[in-house]
Design a protein around this motif. Structure first.
Motif, mmCIF file in Angstrom:
data_model
loop_
_atom_site.group_PDB
_atom_site.id
_atom_site.type_symbol
_atom_site.label_atom_id
_atom_site.label_comp_id
_atom_site.label_asym_id
_atom_site.label_seq_id
_atom_site.Cartn_x
_atom_site.Cartn_y
_atom_site.Cartn_z
ATOM 1 N N LEU A 54 48.494 60.434 25.622
ATOM 2 C CA LEU A 54 47.511 59.207 26.160
ATOM 3 C C LEU A 54 47.419 58.026 25.684
ATOM 4 O O LEU A 54 46.425 57.405 25.735
ATOM 5 N N GLU A 55 48.368 57.835 24.632
ATOM 6 C CA GLU A 55 48.192 56.597 23.919
ATOM 7 C C GLU A 55 48.188 55.426 24.715
ATOM 8 O O GLU A 55 47.745 54.361 24.474
ATOM 9 N N ASN A 56 49.054 55.262 25.835
ATOM 10 C CA ASN A 56 49.219 54.143 26.770
ATOM 11 C C ASN A 56 47.758 53.840 27.326
ATOM 12 O O ASN A 56 47.281 52.749 27.497
ATOM 13 N N TYR A 57 47.031 55.021 27.551
ATOM 14 C CA TYR A 57 45.648 54.648 28.429
ATOM 15 C C TYR A 57 44.589 54.426 27.280
ATOM 16 O O TYR A 57 43.821 53.382 27.502
ATOM 17 N N VAL A 58 45.026 54.840 26.145
ATOM 18 C CA VAL A 58 43.959 54.276 25.101
ATOM 19 C C VAL A 58 44.032 52.751 24.792
ATOM 20 O O VAL A 58 43.137 52.242 24.449
ATOM 21 N N ASN A 63 42.083 47.207 25.632
ATOM 22 C CA ASN A 63 42.574 45.907 25.958
ATOM 23 C C ASN A 63 41.626 45.002 26.836
ATOM 24 O O ASN A 63 41.470 45.351 28.104
ATOM 25 N N SER A 64 41.355 44.098 26.455
ATOM 26 C CA SER A 64 40.240 42.976 27.179
ATOM 27 C C SER A 64 40.577 42.672 28.343
ATOM 28 O O SER A 64 40.070 42.556 29.484
ATOM 29 N N ILE A 65 42.143 42.300 28.380
ATOM 30 C CA ILE A 65 42.734 41.389 29.506
ATOM 31 C C ILE A 65 42.790 42.786 30.718
ATOM 32 O O ILE A 65 42.595 42.374 31.846
ATOM 33 N N TRP A 67 40.476 44.922 31.233
ATOM 34 C CA TRP A 67 39.070 45.056 31.813
ATOM 35 C C TRP A 67 38.804 43.664 32.552
ATOM 36 O O TRP A 67 38.348 43.760 33.907
ATOM 37 N N THR A 68 39.399 42.596 32.152
ATOM 38 C CA THR A 68 39.424 41.582 33.030
ATOM 39 C C THR A 68 39.993 41.644 34.391
ATOM 40 O O THR A 68 39.514 41.305 35.693
ATOM 41 N N SER A 69 41.222 42.263 34.427
ATOM 42 C CA SER A 69 41.855 42.801 35.711
ATOM 43 C C SER A 69 41.187 43.699 36.501
ATOM 44 O O SER A 69 41.183 43.499 37.818
ATOM 45 N N MET A 70 40.361 44.684 36.089
ATOM 46 C CA MET A 70 39.641 45.642 36.696
ATOM 47 C C MET A 70 38.504 44.898 37.171
ATOM 48 O O MET A 70 38.213 44.817 38.645
ATOM 49 N N GLU A 71 38.001 43.713 36.436
ATOM 50 C CA GLU A 71 37.061 43.085 37.268
ATOM 51 C C GLU A 71 37.464 42.258 38.455
ATOM 52 O O GLU A 71 36.557 42.051 39.495
ATOM 53 N N LYS A 72 38.559 41.578 38.293
ATOM 54 C CA LYS A 72 39.116 40.650 39.136
ATOM 55 C C LYS A 72 39.605 41.605 40.545
ATOM 56 O O LYS A 72 39.548 41.221 41.644
ATOM 57 N N SER A 73 40.145 42.433 40.148
ATOM 58 C CA SER A 73 40.507 43.650 41.334
ATOM 59 C C SER A 73 39.289 44.036 42.034
ATOM 60 O O SER A 73 39.144 44.025 43.406
ATOM 61 N N ALA A 74 38.188 44.239 41.460
ATOM 62 C CA ALA A 74 36.840 44.666 42.122
ATOM 63 C C ALA A 74 36.411 43.442 42.953
ATOM 64 O O ALA A 74 36.108 43.915 44.131
ATOM 65 N N VAL A 75 36.419 42.172 42.395
ATOM 66 C CA VAL A 75 36.071 41.158 43.273
ATOM 67 C C VAL A 75 37.179 40.819 44.405
ATOM 68 O O VAL A 75 36.607 40.684 45.655
ATOM 69 N N PHE A 76 38.203 41.091 44.198
ATOM 70 C CA PHE A 76 39.276 40.823 45.244
ATOM 71 C C PHE A 76 39.098 42.034 46.379
ATOM 72 O O PHE A 76 39.159 41.605 47.635
#
Length: 295
Positions: A54-58, A63-65, A67-76
């Motif tokens: 699970l290293e890639n998931y960790v 990775n702050s970017i 979470w930024t992508s998660m936020e932008k996906s939610a807005v989108f």
């Protein structure tokens, strides 16, 4: 004899199901399983991979970017779904009334859908362009030229203008789905409601909306899953910029997998997109589950 016939019938059913099952397993289940496997590996070289669990998931979690992508996906997802749901319902309802020239509008509404996404991206990129675009002259024409700014260059609003372009391309599908749903409503039911005094907003709220609930549910589910997979339009218009402000999850996956050549991290993002799609679909089916109004 009956038992023999039953066994023969089952064999016949399995025989006809087998080609479809093989195609489904080869084109859907196998790539999906490979995605899960790749997300637990790190590519040392082109031919050598190392299992990392699970290293890639960790790494993604820290990775702050990401979470930024998660936020932008939610807005989108929310922005495109709400916009297309409202526009699709209203424009589909207007087509349902078959006003003069409605066949022309049916065609016009669906034209963006058949355009290539790359072409749509270039069209809207051109519209927003400060040098050659149509938005700046239009704002100058209505006396708001001093308020113009390059939309795709502003990190605070770039995602909103990408949402507008994506919705323009996809809303024709929602319009046709709602239109087809409205056309399936028996006319005598509408006439009886009209006799009882229903009209305008009351007609829409108490009759049209309940009778088209299944269509609305299908539109929401299809749109959310499509928005979670949106990549090509974002790539053409902004490539995730400026400053990651439009880097939705598929774009984030592309950066890891094909720009940084970190296939493991890219596959982990793809798995997360799949889990989000399945989870949201199940939640929406549960939340929007209600007794369909019979007619």
């Amino acid at each position: 004899m009956a038992i023999v016939n039953l066994k023969g019938r089952r064999r016949t059913i399995l025989f006809f199901l087998l080609p479809g099952m093989l195609v489904y397993c080869g084109l859907v289940l196998y790539p999906l399983m490979q995605g899960f496997i790749l997300s637990t590996q790190r590519w040392v070289t082109l031919t050598r991979r190392v299992y990392v669990g699970l290293e890639n998931y960790v790494s993604l979690i820290h990775n702050s970017i990401f979470w930024t992508s998660m936020e932008k996906s939610a807005v989108f997802v929310v922005g495109t779904t709400v916009l297309q749901l409202v526009l699709g319902f209203l424009l589909g309802y207007l087509l349902y009334h078959q006003l003069k020239g409605y066949r022309i509008f049916k065609t016009l509404f669906f034209v963006p859908v058949i355009l290539m996404t790359v072409a749509v991206g270039f069209i809207w990129d051109y519209i927003y362009s400060p040098a050659f675009g149509l938005l700046k002259p239009f704002m100058e024409f209505i006396g708001m030229g001093d308020r113009y700014f390059p939309p795709l260059a502003d990190p605070d609003v770039a995602i909103l203008f990408v949402i507008l372009a994506h919705s323009w391309r996809q809303v024709g599908i929602q319009i046709m789905l709602f239109y087809a749903g409205f056309m399936n409503i028996p006319q005598d039911v509408i006439e009886m409601a009209t006799i009882e005094g229903a009209s305008g907003f009351k007609m829409i709220w108490y009759m049209i909306l309940p009778l088209s609930w299944e269509v609305s549910k299908m539109v929401v589910v299809l749109q959310i899953t499509a928005a979670l997979r949106a990549f090509d339009l974002v790539y053409v218009m902004t490539k995730g910029g400026p400053n990651h402000s439009t880097e939705v999850l598929p774009m984030h996956m592309f950066v890891h997998a094909f720009e940084n050549f970190n296939i493991g991290l890219g596959s982990a993002v793809a798995v997360i997109i799949f889990i989000l799609s399945m989870t949201l679909t199940l939640i929406l089916r549960r939340v929007m589950q209600r007794e369909t109004l019979q007619y």
